[in-house]
Each structure stands twice: as C-alpha cells, then as structure tokens.
Write a protein that holds these residues in place. Structure first.
Motif, short mmCIF file in Angstrom:
data_model
loop_
_atom_site.label_atom_id
_atom_site.label_comp_id
_atom_site.label_asym_id
_atom_site.label_seq_id
_atom_site.Cartn_x
_atom_site.Cartn_y
_atom_site.Cartn_z
N GLN A 27 -5.98 3.89 14.15
CA GLN A 27 -4.73 3.94 13.59
C GLN A 27 -4.11 2.60 13.10
OE1 GLN A 27 -4.56 6.99 12.80
NE2 GLN A 27 -6.05 7.66 14.19
N MET A 28 -4.48 1.63 13.66
CA MET A 28 -4.20 0.28 13.16
C MET A 28 -4.59 -0.06 12.13
SD MET A 28 -1.94 -1.46 15.20
CE MET A 28 -2.06 -3.09 15.29
N ARG A 29 -5.99 0.33 11.86
CA ARG A 29 -6.60 0.12 10.56
C ARG A 29 -6.13 0.99 9.52
NH1 ARG A 29 -11.52 0.61 13.93
NH2 ARG A 29 -11.98 2.34 13.22
N PRO A 82 -7.54 1.60 -1.07
CA PRO A 82 -8.03 2.76 -0.42
C PRO A 82 -9.12 3.42 -0.81
CG PRO A 82 -5.66 3.03 -0.99
CD PRO A 82 -6.29 1.46 -1.63
N VAL A 83 -9.56 3.32 -2.01
CA VAL A 83 -11.20 3.50 -2.43
C VAL A 83 -12.17 2.87 -1.89
CG1 VAL A 83 -12.28 4.11 -4.68
CG2 VAL A 83 -9.79 4.71 -4.59
N ARG A 84 -11.87 1.44 -2.14
CA ARG A 84 -13.06 0.48 -1.56
C ARG A 84 -13.35 0.77 -0.15
NH1 ARG A 84 -9.75 -3.51 -3.86
NH2 ARG A 84 -9.75 -4.41 -1.89
N ARG A 85 -12.35 0.74 0.69
CA ARG A 85 -12.47 1.00 1.98
C ARG A 85 -12.20 2.40 2.47
NH1 ARG A 85 -12.56 -3.93 4.96
NH2 ARG A 85 -12.97 -2.74 6.54
N LEU A 86 -12.67 3.32 1.79
CA LEU A 86 -12.39 4.66 1.92
C LEU A 86 -12.69 5.44 3.35
CD1 LEU A 86 -11.42 7.86 0.73
CD2 LEU A 86 -13.78 8.12 0.00
N GLY A 87 -13.67 4.63 3.73
CA GLY A 87 -14.26 5.14 5.29
C GLY A 87 -13.12 4.65 6.32
N VAL A 88 -12.23 3.76 6.28
CA VAL A 88 -11.14 3.41 7.28
C VAL A 88 -10.07 4.50 7.11
CG1 VAL A 88 -9.33 1.73 7.53
CG2 VAL A 88 -11.45 0.81 6.70
#
Length: 509
Positions: free
Chosen positions: A40-42, A57-63
C-alpha cells in the motif's frame, strides 16, 4: 494508515507553486517508495507521483494491481484521505488512467477469491466500456468467465454487461442462455434476478430464446425489471447497473412481434395502470405494421377517455391497418377536444384526409407557437402543408435546436427546400464533430440522410466521427450503449445517402 495519508499529502504539496527547495528531494523519495516492501505504500507513491507523471500508472501497472488485489488494501478504509474499501480503491486508482487501455481492468478481472474484488473488477470494466468501444473485444472473455461465478451479484453484473454490449456479445449467447433458469436475486430493492439480466442480454442479441421468459413476465404481476423509464447521466468512471422496464425490452424485438403480440394484447387489456398502458402502446407504435394483430385491443382503448391518446399514437404507428378507427378518431378532432391534434394526426396516418390535421394545427398555431408535435405532423403531411412553408422557414433559425431541426425537416418534407434546411440540421450535429453527442443529433442525422446528396456538407463535417473510439452518447447505463449504436447507424445512413468520395472512403474501412 497515517503514513499513507502523509505520502498522499506530500504528493499534493510538491505539486503546488512555488514548489520550494525540497521538491526534488520529495520526488526522489516518492520514486524510491515505488519499490517499498509494503504494497500500500507503493500504491500511495503511485498516486502521489501520478499528477506529475501521467504515464506512471501504465508503466508500473503491476504496482497498483498488486496492491489493490492484496488483503492489505483494506488499510485504505481507515485513512483520512480515501476512507474506502476494495471497490472504492478500484475506482480511485482506475481514475488515474483516462484512456481506452483495458490493461488495468484486465488485471482486475483475473481470478480472485474475494467477491468484493470480483464485483469491483466488473465495476471498472463497465466504467471503461461506457466510455470507450475498443476495449470490448479484449474484455469480453473475462466478462463471460464471470457468468459462471458462484456469487449472484457477480453473475448478474456480467450478464448485464453482456446486454449492454449487445451484438458484440453474440459469440457468448449460449453461455448467456444457460442463465435463463437462474432465479437467484440481487439484494437490491428491485430484487432483479440473474435470469432477467440474461433475458435482457438475449433480447439485445435478437435471440428467440428470450421469448418464453418475456411472455411469462408479461403474464406475471411483478418482476425485477424497472417499473419506470429511468435515465442516468454519462458519468466518467461509473457505469449504472440497471435493467430496462419490460416494455423497453420488448421494443427491441419487432422481428419477434408475432409470438409476442398475443401475450402483449392480453397484458394491454388487463392493465389498470395507465403508465403500463402507455408503455405498451409505445411498443406497438415502435413495431409499426408488424403490430397489426393488436388493432382490436387498441380500438377498445380508443373509446376510453383515459387511454385513447396513447391508443391513437399506437394506431398511427401501425398505419393503414388501423383504418377501423377513423370514425372514432375523427370525432376527437372537434375544436373543444383536448389532444385534438393527436387524433387528427392519427386519422391522417391510418389513411384519412389531411384536412382535419391542417385545421387543428391552424387553430393551435393561431393561438401560440407551433409545437414540436405540430412540426412533426406537418412533416408527415408533406406538400399538403404548403401553406405553412413561411412559418417553417422562420422556425429553422430558432435558438432551440429541437425546434429548428423539426422545422427544417418539416420544411424539407413540405417543399423539398435543401438550401435552408440542410444548414439548419447540420448546425444541430456540429457538436458531434467535436466529440459531444447532444440528444438532438440522432433525429437530425436521420433527417439529413433523407435529403440525399444535399447533405454532403454534413457528411464532410462528420467524416472523422466514425473513427473515434469514444461512445457517441449523452446517457449513462445501458442507454449509453444503445444510443451509441443508433447514432453510428444514423451516420452510416447519412454517408450512404450522400455517396461522396470522402464518405465512401470511410465506408470501405
């Protein structure tokens, strides 16, 4: 929880001007937290950085997906900034992506043991589909998989989305039909069942397997279908999960009028609610000549002061097959009769003379402004209404688009004038070229198509519209989908009628 609130506050603070000497350091800290050990911090770091880095949010969608689908997502319920559970966090995070990419919704659709996660996923799917058309193909398999979900609400929402997508869901018709015996009900006030959502979906597919259930619903005293005609606004990030009323569903099925007319006629005769009578009569009007078998019941309603107006409108839609109503209708055109214009118009539509309609409109027009209903009647009368040409020409410049469009169509039908009428109708669809679909656009497009090659300026103006991925609609809920389909069909009719080189190129694509 306080740390999550603090991170979001840092993100808001660093966006303010002037940013201050510590801004660069704050950004570095937030970027480092994208790889923090706590999920949740991520997620908080993604939200904090997104205003300055729209693609993050697209580049790091997995987060965000990893955080949202984890049990710890419930931490957000206890924050001051968000105060939301699973579905609220879905909505909050989904808002970071404003384009048509289905990646986030696809990630949410993956199998999950938590029912709130599965419902939230379908919420996000609906919110994406009500705004964009292209995600339907990649999302359909995931929606179809939810038709077999063990939870009623999930199955219902999946079937409702299939109904919204209509013809796009044709490949899944057998899976939808398998739900026709699923009488499990939602816990909402209406208590709609999964089977009812499946009936609606099959009706949108024009699939005859919906007929037995609809016939049973017409004979019953209650159902989970809507009790009124409800309209919802188009709201970014939200899909309104509702069913139409029974009569609205029937209006999609003119191809199946023959087996439905008997039960519909029985419901019409037995109905004591004037609103139900009105909606049933509208179905018959929409079905047109295919509803001829209902004329005897409509003649009975025509003799009742409470129901004669809606019966007259239905007979007008059916046309000459209703000519047995001529005497009854003519009697309603007298000067002191309320709704005399409706009677006169229906008299004309079933094969009467134009005189009564012209006389009634003349009486009304001498006392007040010509109404939209009168304008449509004048259009139906065509050259018989030539005496109104000057009035109509003046109304084509009316500031009310509805009046100007109806007046332009009537003027064209009466005189064949395209020099005045095409620009007036084109003005009503100009917003469509900029991506805004006004409700007046649909009739304006249909009227423009009737003028043939003269409508080429409108076709040229709208030449790029079919390529747009955004839905052409002003409504939310299921109407947003059907309105988009209707507008696009009307555009096709316009292009075909114009047959201009630019338009032909569009049609080849």
């Amino acid at each position: 929880m306080a740390r999550l609130d603090l991170l979001l506050a840092l993100g808001r603070a660093v966006e303010r001007e002037p940013a201050g000497v510590h801004a660069a350091g704050v950004f570095d800290l937030l970027r480092e937290l994208l790889d923090a050990p706590e999920r949740q911090m991520r997620l908080a770091a993604v939200h904090a950085l997104a205003p300055a880095d729209r693609d993050l949010p697209v580049r790091r969608l997995g987060v965000p997906l990893d955080a949202i689908r984890a049990p710890s997502v419930e931490l957000w319920r206890h924050t001051a900034s968000v105060e939301a559970g699973v579905q609220g966090v879905h909505h909050w995070t989904g808002a970071l992506s404003t384009g048509p990419s289905p990646a986030f919704a696809l990630g949410l659709l993956d199998e999950h043991p938590d029912v709130e996660q599965r419902i939230g996923a379908l919420n996000q799917v609906g919110a994406l589909l009500i705004r964009w058309r292209s995600p339907s193909a990649p999302l359909l398999p995931g929606i179809a998989a939810r038709l077999d979900d063990p939870v009623t609400e999930v199955r219902f929402r999946a079937a409702e989305l299939m109904a919204c997508l209509g013809p796009k869901a044709m490949a899944h018709s057998d899976r939808i039909a398998a739900l026709l015996d699923d009488t499990a009900a939602r816990t909402t006030r209406a208590g709609s069942t999964v089977a009812e959502a499946a009936l609606w979906a099959l009706a949108r597919l024009n699939d005859a397997r919906c007929l037995p259930g609809l016939i049973e619903a017409m004979a019953g005293s209650g159902s989970g279908f809507a009790s009124t005609s409800s309209y919802y606004p188009a709201t970014i990030g939200l899909h309104h999960v509702v069913l139409p009323n029974l009569e609205e569903i029937l209006s999609f099925l003119p191809d199946h009028a023959e087996p439905l007319l008997g039960p519909l006629g029985e419901r019409l005769v037995a109905a004591t609610d004037e609103h139900v009578v009105s909606r049933l009569c509208k179905v018959l009007a929409d079905w047109g000549p295919a509803a001829e078998a209902a004329v005897p019941q409509l003649l009975g309603l025509l003799e009742d002061d409470r129901t004669w107006v809606v019966a007259a409108e239905a007979l007008a839609g059916i046309g000459r097959a209703g000519n047995g109503a001529r005497d009854l209708l003519l009697a309603r055109t007298a000067p002191r009769e309320e709704h005399a214009e409706t009677a006169a118009w229906a008299w004309w539509k079933i094969g009467g003379e134009p005189g009564p309609a012209l006389e009634v409109i003349g009486r009304a027009a001498g006392e007040k402004r010509i109404s939209r209903a009168s304008l449509r009647t004048l259009a139906d009368l065509g050259p018989h209404a030539a005496g109104y040409a000057d009035r109509l020409r003046g109304l084509t410049a009316d500031s009310d688009h509805w009046i100007s469009v109806e007046a332009a169509h009537a003027l064209w039908a009466v005189t064949g004038d395209t020099a005045t009428t095409v620009p007036a109708m084109t003005a009503a669809v100009r917003a469509l070229a900029d991506g805004t679909c006004l409700t007046v656009a649909l009739p304006a497009l249909r009227y423009l198509a009737l003028t043939g090659h003269a409508a080429r300026p409108a076709a040229q103006l709208l030449r790029d519209v079919p390529f747009r991925d955004q839905r052409l609609s002003s409504n939310g809920g299921w109407r947003g989908f059907t309105q988009d389909e209707a507008v696009r069909a009307a555009l096709d009719e316009l292009y075909a009628a114009c047959d201009s080189p630019a338009v032909t190129a569009i049609l080849r694509c």
